[in-house]
Design an enzyme around this catalytic site. Structure first.
Site, PDB file in Angstrom:
ATOM      1  N   HIS A 222       4.305 -13.591  -7.954  1.00 43.66           N
ATOM      2  CA  HIS A 222       5.371 -12.872  -7.233  1.00 43.66           C
ATOM      3  C   HIS A 222       6.201 -13.798  -6.351  1.00 43.66           C
ATOM      4  O   HIS A 222       6.916 -13.334  -5.465  1.00 43.66           O
ATOM      5  CB  HIS A 222       4.784 -11.733  -6.395  1.00 43.66           C
ATOM      6  CG  HIS A 222       4.278 -10.582  -7.228  1.00 43.66           C
ATOM      7  ND1 HIS A 222       3.490  -9.560  -6.724  1.00 43.66           N
ATOM      8  CD2 HIS A 222       4.462 -10.280  -8.547  1.00 43.66           C
ATOM      9  CE1 HIS A 222       3.205  -8.691  -7.696  1.00 43.66           C
ATOM     10  NE2 HIS A 222       3.772  -9.114  -8.808  1.00 43.66           N
TER      11      HIS A 222
ATOM     12  N   GLN B 119      -0.833 -12.506  -6.413  1.00 47.35           N
ATOM     13  CA  GLN B 119       0.359 -11.682  -6.204  1.00 47.35           C
ATOM     14  C   GLN B 119       0.922 -11.957  -4.813  1.00 47.35           C
ATOM     15  O   GLN B 119       1.998 -11.468  -4.472  1.00 47.35           O
ATOM     16  CB  GLN B 119      -0.007 -10.196  -6.287  1.00 47.35           C
ATOM     17  CG  GLN B 119      -0.561  -9.766  -7.626  1.00 47.35           C
ATOM     18  CD  GLN B 119      -1.134  -8.349  -7.538  1.00 47.35           C
ATOM     19  OE1 GLN B 119      -0.437  -7.370  -7.731  1.00 47.35           O
ATOM     20  NE2 GLN B 119      -2.413  -8.249  -7.253  1.00 47.35           N
TER      21      GLN B 119
HETATM   22  P1  OAD Z   1      -2.023  -3.324  -1.734  1.00 48.10           P
HETATM   23  O1  OAD Z   1      -1.637  -3.141  -0.308  1.00 48.10           O
HETATM   24  O2  OAD Z   1      -1.459  -2.379  -2.728  1.00 48.10           O
HETATM   25  O3  OAD Z   1      -3.611  -3.279  -1.875  1.00 48.10           O
HETATM   26  C1  OAD Z   1      -4.433  -4.045  -1.061  1.00 48.10           C
HETATM   27  C2  OAD Z   1      -5.894  -3.774  -1.431  1.00 48.10           C
HETATM   28  O4  OAD Z   1      -6.698  -4.617  -0.626  1.00 48.10           O
HETATM   29  C3  OAD Z   1      -6.356  -2.329  -1.179  1.00 48.10           C
HETATM   30  O5  OAD Z   1      -7.031  -1.841  -2.324  1.00 48.10           O
HETATM   31  C4  OAD Z   1      -7.332  -2.470   0.001  1.00 48.10           C
HETATM   32  O6  OAD Z   1      -8.425  -1.571  -0.081  1.00 48.10           O
HETATM   33  C5  OAD Z   1      -7.803  -3.891  -0.133  1.00 48.10           C
HETATM   34  N1  OAD Z   1      -8.188  -4.517   1.143  1.00 48.10           N
HETATM   35  C6  OAD Z   1      -7.664  -4.323   2.377  1.00 48.10           C
HETATM   36  N2  OAD Z   1      -8.274  -5.089   3.272  1.00 48.10           N
HETATM   37  C7  OAD Z   1      -9.224  -5.804   2.610  1.00 48.10           C
HETATM   38  C8  OAD Z   1     -10.201  -6.764   2.991  1.00 48.10           C
HETATM   39  N3  OAD Z   1     -10.331  -7.181   4.247  1.00 48.10           N
HETATM   40  N4  OAD Z   1     -11.003  -7.260   2.019  1.00 48.10           N
HETATM   41  C9  OAD Z   1     -10.889  -6.858   0.747  1.00 48.10           C
HETATM   42  N5  OAD Z   1      -9.994  -5.959   0.332  1.00 48.10           N
HETATM   43  C10 OAD Z   1      -9.171  -5.432   1.244  1.00 48.10           C
HETATM   44  O7  OAD Z   1      -1.673  -4.847  -2.103  1.00 48.10           O
HETATM   45  P2  OAD Z   1      -1.527  -5.520  -3.549  1.00 48.10           P
HETATM   46  O8  OAD Z   1      -2.378  -4.832  -4.545  1.00 48.10           O
HETATM   47  O9  OAD Z   1      -1.674  -6.974  -3.379  1.00 48.10           O
HETATM   48  O10 OAD Z   1       4.621  -6.959  -4.653  1.00 48.10           O
HETATM   49  O11 OAD Z   1      -0.012  -5.194  -3.857  1.00 48.10           O
HETATM   50  C11 OAD Z   1       0.551  -5.643  -5.058  1.00 48.10           C
HETATM   51  C12 OAD Z   1       2.024  -5.886  -4.886  1.00 48.10           C
HETATM   52  O12 OAD Z   1       2.641  -4.741  -4.292  1.00 48.10           O
HETATM   53  C13 OAD Z   1       2.373  -7.011  -3.901  1.00 48.10           C
HETATM   54  O13 OAD Z   1       2.283  -8.275  -4.480  1.00 48.10           O
HETATM   55  C14 OAD Z   1       3.777  -6.671  -3.522  1.00 48.10           C
HETATM   56  C15 OAD Z   1       3.606  -5.186  -3.296  1.00 48.10           C
HETATM   57  O14 OAD Z   1       4.735  -4.415  -3.429  1.00 48.10           O
HETATM   58  C16 OAD Z   1       5.937  -7.165  -4.528  1.00 48.10           C
HETATM   59  O15 OAD Z   1       6.490  -7.095  -3.440  1.00 48.10           O
HETATM   60  C17 OAD Z   1       6.631  -7.478  -5.800  1.00 48.10           C
END
Ligand code: OAD
Length: 234
Positions: free
Chosen positions: A109, A91
């Site tokens: 994305h 993503q």
């Molecule tokens: P999020 O910011 O929603 O989630 C990030 C996840 O990574 C959280 O569950 C954290 O706990 C975890 N995390 C943070 N630091 C970490 C680390 N060092 N190691 C492991 N895990 C860690 O991001 P996404 O789920 O990627 O889309 O978000 C999905 C989509 O929402 C993105 O692609 C973007 C956004 O809006 C668009 O813009 C279309």
């Protein structure tokens, strides 16, 4: 023989966090500083293209200065060395999987280092700031360039290929994603319902935790290399 014949990996912002890129929904994340409806939708771009381009210009500059971490490197190693098939779907719009050496990658994305022209539809590599008056390198028309990223309300890329992979995988691994944004947030349920083993590798339990048979919580730079070593039997 490989324990699993086809491994599908879904990655999110948590994988790139330790490279220095902000996640979206963690404390202090991108969506705590910007409103999605102001910077990440076709309506926002129509209303105020300069503001939307400024948001992505800022993120593009950041991305140009960061390096992949041990999590990205481990996934590149898995793709190269695993005896079965590996499909990596991200993503993330950053280029860190490719920089770590992943060859076959689905950027569902889009990619922040590409621009797309609204006039001719061409997508081209683009590392500089985008402005509303620039001309497309392919068709020459001005004013139609936007970042080649998927905004809310738009269809992610390569969904046919992703669904085909989910239908044949026997291991689905979700890494560094909160499980908030669909369709990606629904992949674990689909893989599980079709009989795949499902694993979550994340800092904390995600919103889709119930869809994973196995969960390992910790930093991606530590738990991803350890999990990949397990898959590679090392
Ligand atoms: P999020 O910011 O929603 O989630 C990030 C996840 O990574 C959280 O569950 C954290 O706990 C975890 N995390 C943070 N630091 C970490 C680390 N060092 N190691 C492991 N895990 C860690 O991001 P996404 O789920 O990627 O889309 O978000 C999905 C989509 O929402 C993105 O692609 C973007 C956004 O809006 C668009 O813009 C279309």
């Amino acid at each position: 023989m490989a324990p699993f014949e086809h491994v599908v990996i879904l990655t999110g912002a948590g994988l790139s966090a330790e490279s220095g890129l902000s996640t979206f929904r963690d404390k202090g994340g991108i969506w705590s500083k910007y409103r999605i409806e102001d910077v990440a939708s076709p309506e926002a771009f129509a209303r105020d293209p300069a503001a939307v381009l400024a948001f992505y210009n800022m993120r593009r500059r950041t991305v140009l200065g960061v390096q992949p971490n041990a999590g990205h490197a481990a996934l590149a190693r898995l793709e190269a060395d695993y005896p079965g098939k590996v499909t990596i779907v991200t993503q993330n719009v950053d280029p860190l999987h490719e920089r770590a050496g992943t060859k076959d990658l689905i950027h569902m994305h889009g990619e922040i280092l590409k621009a797309r022209c609204a006039h001719c539809g061409d997508a081209m590599r683009w590392e500089d700031d985008l402005t509303t008056d620039l001309a497309c390198r392919a068709c020459g028309k001005a004013g139609g360039l936007r970042p080649d990223v998927v905004w809310f309300g738009e269809m992610p890329y390569d969904m046919d290929r992703i669904h085909a992979a989910l239908e044949t995988c026997d291991l689905f691994v979700s890494i560094g994603t909160s499980g908030t944004v669909y369709p990606a947030a629904g992949f674990s349920a689909k893989a599980l319902s079709l009989g795949a083993h499902t694993v979550e590798l994340n800092l904390e339990p995600s919103r889709r935790r119930d869809m994973f048979v196995e969960a390992i919580h910790g930093k991606a730079s530590e738990i991803v290399p350890a999990y990949v070593a397990r898959l590679l039997g090392r």
